[in-house]
Design a protein around this motif. Structure first.
Motif, PDB file in Angstrom:
ATOM      1  N   PRO A  76       0.798  -1.234   0.000  1.00 30.24           N
ATOM      2  CA  PRO A  76       0.000   0.000   0.000  1.00 30.24           C
ATOM      3  C   PRO A  76       0.830   1.284   0.000  1.00 30.24           C
ATOM      4  O   PRO A  76       0.358   2.320  -0.456  1.00 30.24           O
ATOM      5  CB  PRO A  76      -0.836  -0.115   1.287  1.00 30.24           C
ATOM      6  CG  PRO A  76      -0.121  -1.097   2.137  1.00 30.24           C
ATOM      7  CD  PRO A  76       0.566  -2.043   1.205  1.00 30.24           C
ATOM      8  N   LYS A  77       2.045   1.207   0.501  1.00 36.12           N
ATOM      9  CA  LYS A  77       2.886   2.414   0.516  1.00 36.12           C
ATOM     10  C   LYS A  77       3.825   2.464  -0.691  1.00 36.12           C
ATOM     11  O   LYS A  77       4.703   3.325  -0.757  1.00 36.12           O
ATOM     12  CB  LYS A  77       3.692   2.462   1.822  1.00 36.12           C
ATOM     13  CG  LYS A  77       2.794   2.639   3.045  1.00 36.12           C
ATOM     14  CD  LYS A  77       3.559   2.627   4.343  1.00 36.12           C
ATOM     15  CE  LYS A  77       2.580   2.777   5.497  1.00 36.12           C
ATOM     16  NZ  LYS A  77       3.172   2.464   6.800  1.00 36.12           N
ATOM     17  N   ASN A  78       3.637   1.521  -1.615  1.00 34.27           N
ATOM     18  CA  ASN A  78       4.445   1.468  -2.836  1.00 34.27           C
ATOM     19  C   ASN A  78       5.940   1.433  -2.535  1.00 34.27           C
ATOM     20  O   ASN A  78       6.749   2.033  -3.250  1.00 34.27           O
ATOM     21  CB  ASN A  78       4.085   2.676  -3.729  1.00 34.27           C
ATOM     22  CG  ASN A  78       4.447   2.417  -5.175  1.00 34.27           C
ATOM     23  OD1 ASN A  78       4.501   1.261  -5.609  1.00 34.27           O
ATOM     24  ND2 ASN A  78       4.724   3.469  -5.917  1.00 34.27           N
ATOM     25  N   LEU A  79       6.306   0.722  -1.497  1.00 27.99           N
ATOM     26  CA  LEU A  79       7.701   0.680  -1.067  1.00 27.99           C
ATOM     27  C   LEU A  79       8.602  -0.013  -2.081  1.00 27.99           C
ATOM     28  O   LEU A  79       9.727   0.416  -2.320  1.00 27.99           O
ATOM     29  CB  LEU A  79       7.806  -0.044   0.285  1.00 27.99           C
ATOM     30  CG  LEU A  79       7.168   0.675   1.468  1.00 27.99           C
ATOM     31  CD1 LEU A  79       7.216  -0.204   2.712  1.00 27.99           C
ATOM     32  CD2 LEU A  79       7.864   1.999   1.732  1.00 27.99           C
ATOM     33  N   LEU A  80       8.072  -1.090  -2.695  1.00 21.75           N
ATOM     34  CA  LEU A  80       8.924  -1.866  -3.602  1.00 21.75           C
ATOM     35  C   LEU A  80       9.380  -1.024  -4.805  1.00 21.75           C
ATOM     36  O   LEU A  80      10.415  -1.297  -5.401  1.00 21.75           O
ATOM     37  CB  LEU A  80       8.201  -3.140  -4.062  1.00 21.75           C
ATOM     38  CG  LEU A  80       7.999  -4.193  -2.951  1.00 21.75           C
ATOM     39  CD1 LEU A  80       7.050  -5.290  -3.399  1.00 21.75           C
ATOM     40  CD2 LEU A  80       9.330  -4.796  -2.506  1.00 21.75           C
ATOM     41  N   GLU A  81       8.589   0.000  -5.136  1.00 26.67           N
ATOM     42  CA  GLU A  81       8.945   0.872  -6.269  1.00 26.67           C
ATOM     43  C   GLU A  81       9.836   2.029  -5.840  1.00 26.67           C
ATOM     44  O   GLU A  81      10.513   2.631  -6.666  1.00 26.67           O
ATOM     45  CB  GLU A  81       7.669   1.468  -6.891  1.00 26.67           C
ATOM     46  CG  GLU A  81       6.678   0.448  -7.423  1.00 26.67           C
ATOM     47  CD  GLU A  81       7.133  -0.168  -8.733  1.00 26.67           C
ATOM     48  OE1 GLU A  81       7.736   0.554  -9.552  1.00 26.67           O
ATOM     49  OE2 GLU A  81       6.898  -1.378  -8.911  1.00 26.67           O
ATOM     50  N   THR A  82       9.798   2.380  -4.569  1.00 29.90           N
ATOM     51  CA  THR A  82      10.405   3.652  -4.161  1.00 29.90           C
ATOM     52  C   THR A  82      11.580   3.541  -3.187  1.00 29.90           C
ATOM     53  O   THR A  82      12.402   4.442  -3.119  1.00 29.90           O
ATOM     54  CB  THR A  82       9.331   4.547  -3.485  1.00 29.90           C
ATOM     55  OG1 THR A  82       8.779   3.831  -2.371  1.00 29.90           O
ATOM     56  CG2 THR A  82       8.212   4.907  -4.459  1.00 29.90           C
ATOM     57  N   GLU A  83      11.653   2.460  -2.435  1.00 27.42           N
ATOM     58  CA  GLU A  83      12.660   2.414  -1.368  1.00 27.42           C
ATOM     59  C   GLU A  83      14.051   2.079  -1.910  1.00 27.42           C
ATOM     60  O   GLU A  83      14.201   1.560  -3.010  1.00 27.42           O
ATOM     61  CB  GLU A  83      12.258   1.379  -0.310  1.00 27.42           C
ATOM     62  CG  GLU A  83      12.369  -0.031  -0.834  1.00 27.42           C
ATOM     63  CD  GLU A  83      11.739  -1.080   0.064  1.00 27.42           C
ATOM     64  OE1 GLU A  83      11.444  -0.813   1.228  1.00 27.42           O
ATOM     65  OE2 GLU A  83      11.557  -2.194  -0.449  1.00 27.42           O
ATOM     66  N   SER A  84      15.049   2.360  -1.098  1.00 31.34           N
ATOM     67  CA  SER A  84      16.427   2.026  -1.471  1.00 31.34           C
ATOM     68  C   SER A  84      16.694   0.554  -1.168  1.00 31.34           C
ATOM     69  O   SER A  84      15.932  -0.092  -0.436  1.00 31.34           O
ATOM     70  CB  SER A  84      17.412   2.881  -0.668  1.00 31.34           C
ATOM     71  OG  SER A  84      17.420   2.442   0.682  1.00 31.34           O
ATOM     72  N   ALA A  85      17.806   0.060  -1.694  1.00 32.86           N
ATOM     73  CA  ALA A  85      18.216  -1.324  -1.415  1.00 32.86           C
ATOM     74  C   ALA A  85      18.422  -1.522   0.086  1.00 32.86           C
ATOM     75  O   ALA A  85      18.129  -2.586   0.624  1.00 32.86           O
ATOM     76  CB  ALA A  85      19.497  -1.644  -2.175  1.00 32.86           C
ATOM     77  N   ILE A  86      18.897  -0.494   0.752  1.00 36.15           N
ATOM     78  CA  ILE A  86      19.162  -0.612   2.188  1.00 36.15           C
ATOM     79  C   ILE A  86      17.850  -0.683   2.965  1.00 36.15           C
ATOM     80  O   ILE A  86      17.696  -1.507   3.870  1.00 36.15           O
ATOM     81  CB  ILE A  86      20.067   0.541   2.674  1.00 36.15           C
ATOM     82  CG1 ILE A  86      21.430   0.438   1.963  1.00 36.15           C
ATOM     83  CG2 ILE A  86      20.260   0.477   4.188  1.00 36.15           C
ATOM     84  CD1 ILE A  86      22.320   1.634   2.138  1.00 36.15           C
ATOM     85  N   ASP A  87      16.886   0.150   2.589  1.00 36.96           N
ATOM     86  CA  ASP A  87      15.572   0.081   3.241  1.00 36.96           C
ATOM     87  C   ASP A  87      14.966  -1.310   3.056  1.00 36.96           C
ATOM     88  O   ASP A  87      14.392  -1.894   3.977  1.00 36.96           O
ATOM     89  CB  ASP A  87      14.608   1.116   2.639  1.00 36.96           C
ATOM     90  CG  ASP A  87      14.978   2.540   3.008  1.00 36.96           C
ATOM     91  OD1 ASP A  87      15.563   2.744   4.084  1.00 36.96           O
ATOM     92  OD2 ASP A  87      14.676   3.452   2.209  1.00 36.96           O
ATOM     93  N   TYR A  88      15.085  -1.825   1.833  1.00 41.20           N
ATOM     94  CA  TYR A  88      14.563  -3.162   1.516  1.00 41.20           C
ATOM     95  C   TYR A  88      15.224  -4.205   2.426  1.00 41.20           C
ATOM     96  O   TYR A  88      14.554  -5.052   3.019  1.00 41.20           O
ATOM     97  CB  TYR A  88      14.865  -3.457   0.047  1.00 41.20           C
ATOM     98  CG  TYR A  88      14.494  -4.839  -0.442  1.00 41.20           C
ATOM     99  CD1 TYR A  88      13.333  -5.044  -1.187  1.00 41.20           C
ATOM    100  CD2 TYR A  88      15.310  -5.948  -0.187  1.00 41.20           C
ATOM    101  CE1 TYR A  88      12.989  -6.305  -1.654  1.00 41.20           C
ATOM    102  CE2 TYR A  88      14.980  -7.209  -0.633  1.00 41.20           C
ATOM    103  CZ  TYR A  88      13.825  -7.387  -1.372  1.00 41.20           C
ATOM    104  OH  TYR A  88      13.498  -8.640  -1.817  1.00 41.20           O
ATOM    105  N   ALA A  89      16.516  -4.112   2.537  1.00 42.71           N
ATOM    106  CA  ALA A  89      17.266  -5.103   3.322  1.00 42.71           C
ATOM    107  C   ALA A  89      16.891  -5.046   4.801  1.00 42.71           C
ATOM    108  O   ALA A  89      16.762  -6.083   5.456  1.00 42.71           O
ATOM    109  CB  ALA A  89      18.762  -4.884   3.142  1.00 42.71           C
TER     110      ALA A  89
END
Ligand SMILES: [Zn+2]
Length: 408
Positions: A76-89
């Motif tokens: 819902p926050k569209n994180l997969l499109e917008t976050e950095s690799a570090i945020d993802y990790a």
């Protein structure tokens, strides 16, 4: 350190019936003794810590063998499109740590971006953080424009030469197993579940390279033609699977594992309330019946079935998957074995993990009520041990819930 668990019933997940009124001794990271009766402290030998489990149930630590730590469906926050690799990790690591705190001591990760799975595995193994044992695939391979392209770092490859290169790339990064997307699936638009994608020579190229290195190949495969091509191509495990009689027969003949991820199509309430796009809901519910029928054929044929959720947060969805395995026709004991021994076997560590036996690593959970009477009692978690170490499962002040952080 010596740890003693006493006044408990042991469900060892070897297939034996539960053993009542037992005492379990852990020395170092291993199970050192299983004795009938309760523990009687001996004067002058006070070096052990003793847990009186008050009639609780000891089981092997639970497993999820189809996870994507960084995936969010929906997002819902569209994180997969917008976050950095570090945020993802960071999010991926939080997901894994939460899973250990819910009793999951083993997780196989079937496709992850940025090699976050490899990094967290190293961090947990080294003790940088306390987390579950991870078995990793690195990036999954799909055909150009195929299932999962553009998500979770999937590598688009075409032809045996590109496949060999991509498989070797994953092995170079430390993959324990190799993941291929062999057919269409629920989450990618513009493709059907029955659509075959990788061709036989591409699948064979992957298994040849992986097997040469002693590594297993597991495949996302819904469509029955794709499943058969995968088995002909020498794969070791089918994920999802709309299995027909012939597919089941081929799996038996070739001793292929099956990870049904049954809740992906059977948990109607979750599917309808998830906020997934309509095309995903239609595909998931549209294949529910064939998925269930195939699962029941596999069960009847005695195929090695392991437990995987394919959804995040891992803890919530995998507890639900274990319940759905029972709802779909497994006995409670068989569902527990799927989520312990068979999952460890799939990860090629059944000699050390997956059952409560002397000499095995002490990855254990304690629940307060009998999961053989009601499978949902696996949620009544009292204690978790990983390698003989007690895991802190108490609520942590200031820690925000995973759902609130990422899924609302
Ligand atoms: Zn998956």
């Amino acid at each position: 350190m010596k740890t003693i668990l006493t006044n408990c019933t042991i469900i060892d997940c070897t297939g034996e019936p539960p053993a009542k009124n037992m005492t379990l001794v852990v020395e170092g990271d291993q199970i050192a003794g299983l004795k009938p009766g309760s523990y009687q402290p001996v004067e002058g030998r006070g070096e052990a810590r003793v847990f009186d489990l008050e009639g609780g149930y000891v089981l092997p630590g639970l497993w999820d063998v189809h996870a994507h730590l960084g995936d969010l469906i929906p997002d819902p926050k569209n994180l997969l499109e917008t976050e950095s690799a570090i945020d993802y990790a960071i999010r991926a690591g939080r997901n894994a740590i939460d899973a250990l705190r819910a009793g999951f001591t083993g997780i196989r990760i079937l496709g992850e971006d940025h090699y976050a799975d490899v990094a967290w595995k190293r961090a947990f193994d080294a003790g940088v953080f306390v987390g579950p044992r991870l078995f990793v695939c690195g990036r999954a391979m799909c055909i150009t424009g195929g299932h999962g392209h553009g998500t979770l770092g999937s590598v688009e490859v075409d032809g045996p030469y590109e496949m060999r290169k991509a498989v070797r790339e994953q092995l170079k990064h430390g993959a324990d197993q190799i993941k291929l997307m062999v057919t269409g699936g629920v989450m990618t638009a513009g493709e059907g579940m029955q659509e075959s994608q990788f061709l036989l020579d591409e699948i064979q190229a992957a298994t040849e390279v992986a097997h040469q290195k002693g590594k297993r190949v597991c495949v996302h495969a819904w469509g029955t033609a794709g499943i058969k091509a995968a088995i002909r191509g020498g794969v070791d495990c089918i994920e999802h699977g709309l299995l027909d009689d012939k597919a089941v027969e081929m799996m038996v003949e070739n001793d292929v594992f099956y990870v049904p991820t049954i809740s992906v199509t059977q948990d109607e309430e979750q599917i309808l309330e998830s906020g997934m796009p309509d095309f995903m809901v239609e595909k998931a519910l549209g294949s529910a019946r064939a998925h269930l029928e195939g699962f029941q054929k596999a069960l009847k044929a005695g195929i090695k079935i392991a437990c995987g959720s394919d959804s995040s947060p891992v803890a919530d969805f995998t507890l639900s998957e274990i319940e759905h395995l029972v709802r779909a026709g497994m006995t409670e004991m068989d569902a527990l074995i799927a989520a312990t021994r068979t999952s460890a076997d799939l990860c090629e560590v059944a000699d050390r993990l997956g059952t409560v036996e002397v000499g095995k690593l002490a990855d254990l959970i304690v629940v307060s009520a009998n999961p053989l009477e009601n499978i949902s009692n696996i949620r009544k978690l009292k204690l978790v041990f990983k390698g003989g170490n007690l895991v802190d499962i108490s609520p942590q002040e200031g820690l925000v819930d995973f759902w609130e952080l990422f899924l609302e």
